[in-house]
Design a protein around this motif. Structure first.
Motif, PDB file in Angstrom:
ATOM      1  N   ASN A 133    -139.883 -11.741  30.215  1.00  0.00           N
ATOM      2  CA  ASN A 133    -138.837 -12.533  29.255  1.00  0.00           C
ATOM      3  C   ASN A 133    -137.352 -11.534  28.770  1.00  0.00           C
ATOM      4  O   ASN A 133    -136.310 -12.082  29.331  1.00  0.00           O
ATOM      5  CB  ASN A 133    -139.391 -13.095  27.622  1.00  0.00           C
ATOM      6  N   VAL A 134    -138.095 -10.033  29.058  1.00  0.00           N
ATOM      7  CA  VAL A 134    -136.235  -9.066  29.151  1.00  0.00           C
ATOM      8  C   VAL A 134    -136.122  -9.397  29.943  1.00  0.00           C
ATOM      9  O   VAL A 134    -134.633  -9.101  29.978  1.00  0.00           O
ATOM     10  CB  VAL A 134    -137.228  -7.868  28.327  1.00  0.00           C
ATOM     11  N   ALA A 135    -136.459  -9.516  31.275  1.00  0.00           N
ATOM     12  CA  ALA A 135    -136.002  -9.316  32.525  1.00  0.00           C
ATOM     13  C   ALA A 135    -134.739 -10.722  32.922  1.00  0.00           C
ATOM     14  O   ALA A 135    -133.915 -10.262  32.531  1.00  0.00           O
ATOM     15  CB  ALA A 135    -136.950  -9.304  33.967  1.00  0.00           C
ATOM     16  N   GLN A 136    -135.775 -12.099  32.001  1.00  0.00           N
ATOM     17  CA  GLN A 136    -135.118 -13.254  32.401  1.00  0.00           C
ATOM     18  C   GLN A 136    -133.933 -13.147  31.461  1.00  0.00           C
ATOM     19  O   GLN A 136    -132.658 -13.419  31.552  1.00  0.00           O
ATOM     20  CB  GLN A 136    -135.462 -14.076  31.746  1.00  0.00           C
ATOM     21  N   ASP A 137    -133.970 -13.016  29.975  1.00  0.00           N
ATOM     22  CA  ASP A 137    -132.607 -12.540  29.444  1.00  0.00           C
ATOM     23  C   ASP A 137    -131.271 -11.366  30.181  1.00  0.00           C
ATOM     24  O   ASP A 137    -130.662 -11.897  29.777  1.00  0.00           O
ATOM     25  CB  ASP A 137    -133.488 -11.845  27.770  1.00  0.00           C
ATOM     26  N   ALA A 138    -131.935 -10.656  30.372  1.00  0.00           N
ATOM     27  CA  ALA A 138    -130.849  -9.669  31.343  1.00  0.00           C
ATOM     28  C   ALA A 138    -130.398 -10.136  32.381  1.00  0.00           C
ATOM     29  O   ALA A 138    -129.305 -10.743  32.378  1.00  0.00           O
ATOM     30  CB  ALA A 138    -132.075  -8.448  31.545  1.00  0.00           C
ATOM     31  N   LEU A 139    -130.998 -11.355  32.744  1.00  0.00           N
ATOM     32  CA  LEU A 139    -130.468 -11.792  34.267  1.00  0.00           C
ATOM     33  C   LEU A 139    -129.319 -12.718  33.347  1.00  0.00           C
ATOM     34  O   LEU A 139    -128.164 -13.298  34.022  1.00  0.00           O
ATOM     35  CB  LEU A 139    -131.449 -12.686  35.186  1.00  0.00           C
ATOM     36  N   VAL A 140    -129.961 -13.440  32.990  1.00  0.00           N
ATOM     37  CA  VAL A 140    -128.913 -14.921  31.742  1.00  0.00           C
ATOM     38  C   VAL A 140    -127.724 -13.850  31.494  1.00  0.00           C
ATOM     39  O   VAL A 140    -127.053 -14.540  31.800  1.00  0.00           O
ATOM     40  CB  VAL A 140    -129.221 -16.033  30.950  1.00  0.00           C
ATOM     41  N   LYS A 141    -127.463 -13.067  30.728  1.00  0.00           N
ATOM     42  CA  LYS A 141    -127.002 -12.169  30.161  1.00  0.00           C
ATOM     43  C   LYS A 141    -125.726 -11.769  31.454  1.00  0.00           C
ATOM     44  O   LYS A 141    -124.162 -11.871  31.166  1.00  0.00           O
ATOM     45  CB  LYS A 141    -127.351 -10.978  29.693  1.00  0.00           C
ATOM     46  N   ALA A 142    -126.328 -11.408  32.730  1.00  0.00           N
ATOM     47  CA  ALA A 142    -125.475 -10.994  34.039  1.00  0.00           C
ATOM     48  C   ALA A 142    -125.081 -12.341  34.268  1.00  0.00           C
ATOM     49  O   ALA A 142    -123.230 -11.851  34.201  1.00  0.00           O
ATOM     50  CB  ALA A 142    -126.306 -10.052  34.537  1.00  0.00           C
ATOM     51  N   GLU A 143    -125.394 -13.025  34.686  1.00  0.00           N
ATOM     52  CA  GLU A 143    -124.634 -14.593  34.913  1.00  0.00           C
ATOM     53  C   GLU A 143    -123.441 -15.111  34.243  1.00  0.00           C
ATOM     54  O   GLU A 143    -122.707 -14.448  34.233  1.00  0.00           O
ATOM     55  CB  GLU A 143    -125.831 -15.257  34.959  1.00  0.00           C
ATOM     56  N   VAL A 144    -123.475 -14.337  33.253  1.00  0.00           N
ATOM     57  CA  VAL A 144    -123.141 -15.125  31.937  1.00  0.00           C
ATOM     58  C   VAL A 144    -121.428 -14.198  32.015  1.00  0.00           C
ATOM     59  O   VAL A 144    -119.814 -14.737  32.480  1.00  0.00           O
ATOM     60  CB  VAL A 144    -123.420 -15.312  30.444  1.00  0.00           C
TER      61      VAL A 144
END
Length: 301
Positions: free
Chosen positions: A251-262
């Protein structure tokens, strides 16, 4: 040398040598040196022993007493040729140191057991009395025939009384023998019962030991199963914690990926952007990310 010559009511004779250190018992007991089956004689009726340099006879608490020369005594020193009477048992005390042996006597025949009785220096073994109280009939002379007849009648009466007493004593002895047999039979039966009970107790004890051993084995098996279950529970908890840790890391990795995309889209100036479906797969399992998805859906250029 001193000795005792004795004769019982059945005509049995015997002799016992006396010692200065040993005690001679008289009675019905098997340990008595002078023994008789007469019921009027106690098991230990009397004893004869050396005391103060002389042999003495002593009553040991008998029921019918000890008579020395027709007189009842408790304890009395003995003299040569004294007559001791215990019930129907007659005993003569002989002290050869006080005897003058007549000429011609060679001692070839034991006293009172053969030979000429009148020639013996002490008269041989005692003769059986007609009663407990010896009646001296004497030698009848002129004018005393009536006295002799009276004495004879008196002696006959005493003999009849003694016979009756003997019959009573014999009956009592037979009853004692019968009671002894009955008691011995009861004792044997009781011993058999005790042996049987002991065998039952041993069998029960063995069964109890076997039961305890089986119970201990079952308890040991239960304890082993409890340890296995505890180990499996610990392993299950560790597995669950590892699963939770892995999910949290994902979940932490997914959150980091979403923030990076944003951030990337903001930097490039894109006006509209929707995150890929793949990174968000499985996020519905963790409701903590719902607010982040709602906030990111309205991005400013």
């Amino acid at each position: 040398m001193a000795r005792l010559l004795f004769r019982d009511s059945q005509g049995r004779e015997g002799a016992v040598e006396l010692s200065q250190t040993e005690i001679v018992y008289v009675g019905r007991g098997l340990e008595c040196a002078i023994r008789t089956d007469d019921g009027l004689v106690s098991r230990r009726h009397s004893q004869i022993r050396m005391e103060g340099g002389r042999f003495v006879v002593e009553d040991l608490g008998s029921s019918n007493g000890v008579y020395l020369n027709n007189a009842r005594v408790q304890k009395q020193a003995l003299g040569h040729a004294d007559m001791i009477q215990c019930g129907s048992l007659m005993i003569r005390f002989i002290d050869e140191s006080q005897v003058t042996v007549p000429p011609g006597y060679d001692g070839s025949s034991p006293p009172g057991f053969g030979g000429d009785r009148a020639s013996l220096p002490y008269g041989g073994p005692p003769a059986m009395p007609v009663s407990v109280s010896v009646v001296d009939l004497g030698m009848p002379g002129e004018g005393d025939a009536a006295d002799v007849a009276v004495d004879a009648q008196h002696a006959d009466g005493e003999i009849q009384a003694l016979r009756a007493d003997l019959e009573k004593a014999t009956a009592a002895y037979e009853r004692e023998v019968a009671d002894g047999k009955r008691v011995r039979a009861e004792v044997r039966a009781l011993r058999d019962c005790i042996d049987d009970l002991n065998r039952q107790v041993m069998a029960l004890s063995q069964t109890k030991d076997e039961g305890w051993n089986k119970l201990n084995e079952q308890l040991a098996e239960i304890e082993h199963l409890r340890k296995v279950i505890n180990a499996q529970e610990v392993e299950l908890q560790e597995t669950q914690h590892a699963k939770w840790a892995a999910e949290s890391a994902r979940n932490v990795a997914q959150d980091a990926l979403v923030k990076a995309e944003v951030s990337r889209h903001r930097a490039t100036g894109e006006t509209s952007w929707a995150p890929d479906a793949a990174p968000d797969a499985g996020r519905d399992e963790d409701p903590t990310h719902a607010d982040l998805d709602d906030g990111d859906s309205k991005l400013e250029p």
